[in-house]
Design a protein around this motif. Structure first.
Motif, PDB file in Angstrom:
ATOM      1  N   GLN A   6       0.833  -1.205   0.000  1.00 35.21           N
ATOM      2  CA  GLN A   6       0.000   0.000   0.000  1.00 35.21           C
ATOM      3  C   GLN A   6       0.869   1.257   0.000  1.00 35.21           C
ATOM      4  O   GLN A   6       0.534   2.259  -0.618  1.00 35.21           O
ATOM      5  CB  GLN A   6      -0.944   0.009   1.207  1.00 35.21           C
ATOM      6  CG  GLN A   6      -1.950   1.137   1.189  1.00 35.21           C
ATOM      7  CD  GLN A   6      -2.910   1.089   0.007  1.00 35.21           C
ATOM      8  OE1 GLN A   6      -3.308   0.018  -0.445  1.00 35.21           O
ATOM      9  NE2 GLN A   6      -3.259   2.250  -0.519  1.00 35.21           N
ATOM     10  N   GLY A   7       2.013   1.191   0.670  1.00 34.94           N
ATOM     11  CA  GLY A   7       2.949   2.317   0.649  1.00 34.94           C
ATOM     12  C   GLY A   7       3.502   2.585  -0.733  1.00 34.94           C
ATOM     13  O   GLY A   7       3.840   3.721  -1.074  1.00 34.94           O
ATOM     14  N   GLY A   8       3.604   1.529  -1.556  1.00 36.01           N
ATOM     15  CA  GLY A   8       4.031   1.707  -2.945  1.00 36.01           C
ATOM     16  C   GLY A   8       3.002   2.473  -3.760  1.00 36.01           C
ATOM     17  O   GLY A   8       3.349   3.323  -4.583  1.00 36.01           O
ATOM     18  N   PHE A   9       1.731   2.176  -3.516  1.00 35.95           N
ATOM     19  CA  PHE A   9       0.671   2.924  -4.190  1.00 35.95           C
ATOM     20  C   PHE A   9       0.755   4.405  -3.810  1.00 35.95           C
ATOM     21  O   PHE A   9       0.597   5.288  -4.659  1.00 35.95           O
ATOM     22  CB  PHE A   9      -0.709   2.352  -3.829  1.00 35.95           C
ATOM     23  CG  PHE A   9      -1.030   1.056  -4.508  1.00 35.95           C
ATOM     24  CD1 PHE A   9      -1.652   1.038  -5.746  1.00 35.95           C
ATOM     25  CD2 PHE A   9      -0.706  -0.157  -3.909  1.00 35.95           C
ATOM     26  CE1 PHE A   9      -1.958  -0.165  -6.373  1.00 35.95           C
ATOM     27  CE2 PHE A   9      -1.002  -1.366  -4.531  1.00 35.95           C
ATOM     28  CZ  PHE A   9      -1.631  -1.366  -5.770  1.00 35.95           C
ATOM     29  N   LEU A  10       1.033   4.682  -2.536  1.00 31.96           N
ATOM     30  CA  LEU A  10       1.177   6.065  -2.080  1.00 31.96           C
ATOM     31  C   LEU A  10       2.431   6.721  -2.656  1.00 31.96           C
ATOM     32  O   LEU A  10       2.442   7.918  -2.929  1.00 31.96           O
ATOM     33  CB  LEU A  10       1.192   6.117  -0.553  1.00 31.96           C
ATOM     34  CG  LEU A  10      -0.131   5.745   0.112  1.00 31.96           C
ATOM     35  CD1 LEU A  10       0.047   5.630   1.619  1.00 31.96           C
ATOM     36  CD2 LEU A  10      -1.227   6.732  -0.227  1.00 31.96           C
ATOM     37  N   THR A  11       3.472   5.933  -2.856  1.00 36.07           N
ATOM     38  CA  THR A  11       4.692   6.446  -3.476  1.00 36.07           C
ATOM     39  C   THR A  11       4.402   6.933  -4.891  1.00 36.07           C
ATOM     40  O   THR A  11       4.866   8.004  -5.306  1.00 36.07           O
ATOM     41  CB  THR A  11       5.789   5.361  -3.485  1.00 36.07           C
ATOM     42  OG1 THR A  11       6.070   4.985  -2.129  1.00 36.07           O
ATOM     43  CG2 THR A  11       7.056   5.844  -4.150  1.00 36.07           C
ATOM     44  N   TRP A  12       3.621   6.143  -5.643  1.00 37.78           N
ATOM     45  CA  TRP A  12       3.220   6.577  -6.992  1.00 37.78           C
ATOM     46  C   TRP A  12       2.448   7.893  -6.916  1.00 37.78           C
ATOM     47  O   TRP A  12       2.648   8.799  -7.728  1.00 37.78           O
ATOM     48  CB  TRP A  12       2.350   5.521  -7.670  1.00 37.78           C
ATOM     49  CG  TRP A  12       3.102   4.417  -8.304  1.00 37.78           C
ATOM     50  CD1 TRP A  12       3.085   3.095  -7.938  1.00 37.78           C
ATOM     51  CD2 TRP A  12       3.976   4.487  -9.431  1.00 37.78           C
ATOM     52  NE1 TRP A  12       3.892   2.363  -8.762  1.00 37.78           N
ATOM     53  CE2 TRP A  12       4.452   3.187  -9.690  1.00 37.78           C
ATOM     54  CE3 TRP A  12       4.406   5.525 -10.243  1.00 37.78           C
ATOM     55  CZ2 TRP A  12       5.324   2.904 -10.737  1.00 37.78           C
ATOM     56  CZ3 TRP A  12       5.278   5.248 -11.281  1.00 37.78           C
ATOM     57  CH2 TRP A  12       5.732   3.950 -11.509  1.00 37.78           C
ATOM     58  N   PHE A  13       1.534   7.994  -5.938  1.00 38.58           N
ATOM     59  CA  PHE A  13       0.727   9.209  -5.795  1.00 38.58           C
ATOM     60  C   PHE A  13       1.626  10.419  -5.567  1.00 38.58           C
ATOM     61  O   PHE A  13       1.461  11.467  -6.196  1.00 38.58           O
ATOM     62  CB  PHE A  13      -0.284   9.055  -4.652  1.00 38.58           C
ATOM     63  CG  PHE A  13      -1.254  10.199  -4.577  1.00 38.58           C
ATOM     64  CD1 PHE A  13      -2.416  10.179  -5.323  1.00 38.58           C
ATOM     65  CD2 PHE A  13      -0.983  11.295  -3.780  1.00 38.58           C
ATOM     66  CE1 PHE A  13      -3.304  11.243  -5.278  1.00 38.58           C
ATOM     67  CE2 PHE A  13      -1.867  12.363  -3.727  1.00 38.58           C
ATOM     68  CZ  PHE A  13      -3.032  12.335  -4.472  1.00 38.58           C
ATOM     69  N   LEU A  14       2.598  10.291  -4.680  1.00 37.17           N
ATOM     70  CA  LEU A  14       3.517  11.379  -4.389  1.00 37.17           C
ATOM     71  C   LEU A  14       4.311  11.770  -5.638  1.00 37.17           C
ATOM     72  O   LEU A  14       4.417  12.959  -5.972  1.00 37.17           O
ATOM     73  CB  LEU A  14       4.469  10.979  -3.258  1.00 37.17           C
ATOM     74  CG  LEU A  14       5.486  12.023  -2.827  1.00 37.17           C
ATOM     75  CD1 LEU A  14       4.799  13.251  -2.241  1.00 37.17           C
ATOM     76  CD2 LEU A  14       6.450  11.422  -1.822  1.00 37.17           C
ATOM     77  N   ALA A  15       4.855  10.792  -6.341  1.00 37.91           N
ATOM     78  CA  ALA A  15       5.668  11.068  -7.523  1.00 37.91           C
ATOM     79  C   ALA A  15       4.873  11.753  -8.626  1.00 37.91           C
ATOM     80  O   ALA A  15       5.390  12.640  -9.316  1.00 37.91           O
ATOM     81  CB  ALA A  15       6.271   9.775  -8.060  1.00 37.91           C
ATOM     82  N   MET A  16       3.626  11.357  -8.787  1.00 37.18           N
ATOM     83  CA  MET A  16       2.838  11.891  -9.898  1.00 37.18           C
ATOM     84  C   MET A  16       2.129  13.206  -9.562  1.00 37.18           C
ATOM     85  O   MET A  16       1.980  14.060 -10.427  1.00 37.18           O
ATOM     86  CB  MET A  16       1.830  10.844 -10.365  1.00 37.18           C
ATOM     87  CG  MET A  16       2.495   9.551 -10.846  1.00 37.18           C
ATOM     88  SD  MET A  16       3.727   9.804 -12.137  1.00 37.18           S
ATOM     89  CE  MET A  16       2.640  10.054 -13.529  1.00 37.18           C
ATOM     90  N   HIS A  17       1.704  13.367  -8.322  1.00 32.64           N
ATOM     91  CA  HIS A  17       0.971  14.581  -7.955  1.00 32.64           C
ATOM     92  C   HIS A  17       1.859  15.669  -7.358  1.00 32.64           C
ATOM     93  O   HIS A  17       1.506  16.847  -7.421  1.00 32.64           O
ATOM     94  CB  HIS A  17      -0.164  14.238  -6.985  1.00 32.64           C
ATOM     95  CG  HIS A  17      -1.286  13.510  -7.649  1.00 32.64           C
ATOM     96  ND1 HIS A  17      -2.336  14.158  -8.245  1.00 32.64           N
ATOM     97  CD2 HIS A  17      -1.497  12.191  -7.853  1.00 32.64           C
ATOM     98  CE1 HIS A  17      -3.165  13.271  -8.765  1.00 32.64           C
ATOM     99  NE2 HIS A  17      -2.670  12.067  -8.541  1.00 32.64           N
ATOM    100  N   TYR A  18       3.000  15.286  -6.797  1.00 34.29           N
ATOM    101  CA  TYR A  18       3.912  16.250  -6.176  1.00 34.29           C
ATOM    102  C   TYR A  18       5.366  15.966  -6.589  1.00 34.29           C
ATOM    103  O   TYR A  18       6.240  15.811  -5.743  1.00 34.29           O
ATOM    104  CB  TYR A  18       3.784  16.199  -4.646  1.00 34.29           C
ATOM    105  CG  TYR A  18       2.382  16.500  -4.174  1.00 34.29           C
ATOM    106  CD1 TYR A  18       1.925  17.811  -4.097  1.00 34.29           C
ATOM    107  CD2 TYR A  18       1.515  15.462  -3.843  1.00 34.29           C
ATOM    108  CE1 TYR A  18       0.632  18.090  -3.686  1.00 34.29           C
ATOM    109  CE2 TYR A  18       0.218  15.733  -3.430  1.00 34.29           C
ATOM    110  CZ  TYR A  18      -0.224  17.046  -3.358  1.00 34.29           C
ATOM    111  OH  TYR A  18      -1.505  17.316  -2.959  1.00 34.29           O
TER     112      TYR A  18
END
Length: 165
Positions: A6-18
């Motif tokens: 689940q932390g990997g999914f959040l990592t993608w979110f951070l990379a793409m949105h911020y």
């Protein structure tokens, strides 16, 4: 920045949105939700910043929790949308964090985001010798951003050009 499952999914979110907050990310044993897919972003400036982030996707083909196809599809989506500094790391560790090649991913990210010409020259030469063209070109691109541009950069680019013929 890295995260597992689940932390990997959040990592993608951070990379793409911020993307302005990170130089590199390593999402592990995860995939990308559709709100992070490269083709959903219309803002050209944001898209340009996203492509400056080095991405090391870490996943095992035998993962019983998050299908490898999710990680591979995320990696492939980035390939198809022109992310230049991108690599897929895999082994047979299943979903176990400690067994995944996260250390290799972190070392690769450190090298790829380095401002040290010697590190980037070593990385480019090694990648070209091993026919890892994407890594070689990414390292050359990074070398070209340095001031002054190392003289050896031109010879490295010629090696890639010769191989591509």
């Amino acid at each position: 920045v890295g995260g597992h499952s689940q932390g990997g999914f959040l990592t993608w979110f951070l990379a793409m949105h911020y993307p302005e907050l990170v130089h590199g990310v390593f999402p592990m044993a995860s995939g990308m939700v559709m709100q992070c897919e490269p083709d959903v972003f219309a803002d050209a400036a944001l898209r340009a910043k996203q492509r400056q982030v080095a991405i090391a996707v870490v996943h095992a083909p035998n993962d019983p929790v998050v299908r490898f196809a999710q990680g591979e599809a995320s990696w492939r989506s980035c390939v198809e949308h022109g992310f230049p500094t991108l690599r897929l790391f895999q082994n047979r560790a299943g979903h176990m964090f400690a067994g995944l090649p996260w250390r290799d991913a972190v070392w690769w990210l450190e090298d790829m985001t380095s401002g040290d010409a010697a590190v980037l020259l070593r990385l480019a030469n090694q990648a070209i010798d091993e026919k890892r063209w994407r890594d070689g070109v990414a390292a050359i691109t990074r070398l070209r951003s340095l001031e002054p541009v190392p003289a050896e950069t031109k010879a490295l680019a010629q090696r890639v050009d010769e191989a591509s013929k």
